[in-house]
Design a protein around this motif. Structure first.
Motif, PDB file in Angstrom:
ATOM      1  N   GLU A  54       0.814  -1.225   0.000  1.00  0.00           N
ATOM      2  CA  GLU A  54       0.000   0.000   0.000  1.00  0.00           C
ATOM      3  C   GLU A  54       0.841   1.266   0.000  1.00  0.00           C
ATOM      4  OE1 GLU A  54      -2.721  -0.101   3.263  1.00  0.00           O
ATOM      5  OE2 GLU A  54      -3.844  -1.792   2.433  1.00  0.00           O
ATOM      6  N   ASN A  55       2.041   1.194   0.588  1.00  0.00           N
ATOM      7  CA  ASN A  55       2.800   2.421   0.818  1.00  0.00           C
ATOM      8  C   ASN A  55       4.163   2.479   0.129  1.00  0.00           C
ATOM      9  OD1 ASN A  55       0.821   3.514   2.669  1.00  0.00           O
ATOM     10  ND2 ASN A  55       1.462   1.851   4.024  1.00  0.00           N
ATOM     11  N   ALA A  56       4.413   1.580  -0.830  1.00  0.00           N
ATOM     12  CA  ALA A  56       5.728   1.600  -1.483  1.00  0.00           C
ATOM     13  C   ALA A  56       5.648   1.089  -2.920  1.00  0.00           C
ATOM     14  CB  ALA A  56       6.726   0.748  -0.700  1.00  0.00           C
ATOM     15  N   ASP A  57       6.435   1.713  -3.786  1.00  0.00           N
ATOM     16  CA  ASP A  57       6.684   1.166  -5.118  1.00  0.00           C
ATOM     17  C   ASP A  57       7.701   0.042  -4.950  1.00  0.00           C
ATOM     18  OD1 ASP A  57       5.132   3.174  -6.246  1.00  0.00           O
ATOM     19  OD2 ASP A  57       6.850   4.363  -6.904  1.00  0.00           O
ATOM     20  N   GLU A  58       7.648  -0.942  -5.848  1.00  0.00           N
ATOM     21  CA  GLU A  58       8.624  -2.030  -5.830  1.00  0.00           C
ATOM     22  C   GLU A  58       9.315  -2.096  -7.183  1.00  0.00           C
ATOM     23  OE1 GLU A  58       8.908  -6.859  -4.997  1.00  0.00           O
ATOM     24  OE2 GLU A  58       7.047  -5.798  -4.581  1.00  0.00           O
ATOM     25  N   LEU A  59      10.605  -2.286  -7.145  1.00  0.00           N
ATOM     26  CA  LEU A  59      11.407  -2.445  -8.345  1.00  0.00           C
ATOM     27  C   LEU A  59      12.126  -3.784  -8.230  1.00  0.00           C
ATOM     28  CD1 LEU A  59      12.244  -0.877 -10.908  1.00  0.00           C
ATOM     29  CD2 LEU A  59      14.226  -0.065  -9.619  1.00  0.00           C
ATOM     30  N   PRO A 110       9.061   4.269  -0.630  1.00  0.00           N
ATOM     31  CA  PRO A 110      10.039   4.381   0.450  1.00  0.00           C
ATOM     32  C   PRO A 110      10.290   3.030   1.110  1.00  0.00           C
ATOM     33  CG  PRO A 110       7.920   5.211   1.186  1.00  0.00           C
ATOM     34  CD  PRO A 110       7.771   4.870  -0.272  1.00  0.00           C
ATOM     35  N   GLY A 111      11.360   2.968   1.868  1.00  0.00           N
ATOM     36  CA  GLY A 111      11.752   1.724   2.514  1.00  0.00           C
ATOM     37  C   GLY A 111      10.891   1.374   3.712  1.00  0.00           C
ATOM     38  N   GLY A 112      11.059   0.149   4.157  1.00  0.00           N
ATOM     39  CA  GLY A 112      10.368  -0.327   5.347  1.00  0.00           C
ATOM     40  C   GLY A 112       9.247  -1.306   5.075  1.00  0.00           C
ATOM     41  N   GLU A 113       8.854  -1.448   3.826  1.00  0.00           N
ATOM     42  CA  GLU A 113       7.728  -2.324   3.482  1.00  0.00           C
ATOM     43  C   GLU A 113       8.007  -3.782   3.834  1.00  0.00           C
ATOM     44  OE1 GLU A 113       3.799  -2.600   2.175  1.00  0.00           O
ATOM     45  OE2 GLU A 113       5.002  -0.813   2.462  1.00  0.00           O
TER      46      GLU A 113
END
Length: 138
Positions: A54-59, A110-113
């Motif tokens: 929900e709170n991060a893009d993933e690459l 952002p990080g932390g996911e």
């Protein structure tokens, strides 16, 4: 600015029924880090369930192996050298379709996911330096 060298033996391993991962950079382990980056290894014939962040893009960058990636309603093959961008709040999954391990570099921004992964029912945490063996199904 301090530069930090991180080796695989320096970080803990997350393991699941389908494979393992190591998070080399994370706001949890490096205060102030803006993203998370780690290596994910998916065992042959395995993969993870469809999910979203929900709170991060993933690459995802494919180091080696072959697989099938789904992003929203699209499904396509992935192989060494491919990059996949998954926007936040988008359903996705990754399956290893080959006989070798599928090795990926994954970045969350952002990080932390990756903290959410610790709540999955098949999650196990292994201390830094431990070797996590792959067990062949019976």
């Amino acid at each position: 600015m301090a530069v930090t060298r991180i080796t695989p033996a320096d970080v803990e391993t997350f393991s699941f029924e389908w494979g393992t991962m190591k998070w080399f950079v994370s706001p949890v382990t490096i205060p102030g880090a803006a993203n998370s980056q780690g290596e994910v290894i998916i065992n042959p014939g395995q993969g993870h369930a469809v999910h979203l962040h929900e709170n991060a893009d993933e690459l995802i960058y494919v180091i080696s192996g072959t697989g099938t990636q789904t992003v929203a309603d699209e499904e396509f093959p992935i192989a060494e050298g491919d990059t996949v961008y998954i926007p936040m709040d988008t359903l996705h999954s990754t399956m290893n379709t080959g006989w070798r391990t599928l090795r990926l570099i994954v970045t969350y921004t952002p990080g932390g996911e990756e903290r959410a992964l610790t709540q999955l029912p098949d999650f196990t945490r292994h201390p830094a330096g431990d070797i996590v063996a792959w067990e062949r199904p019976g």
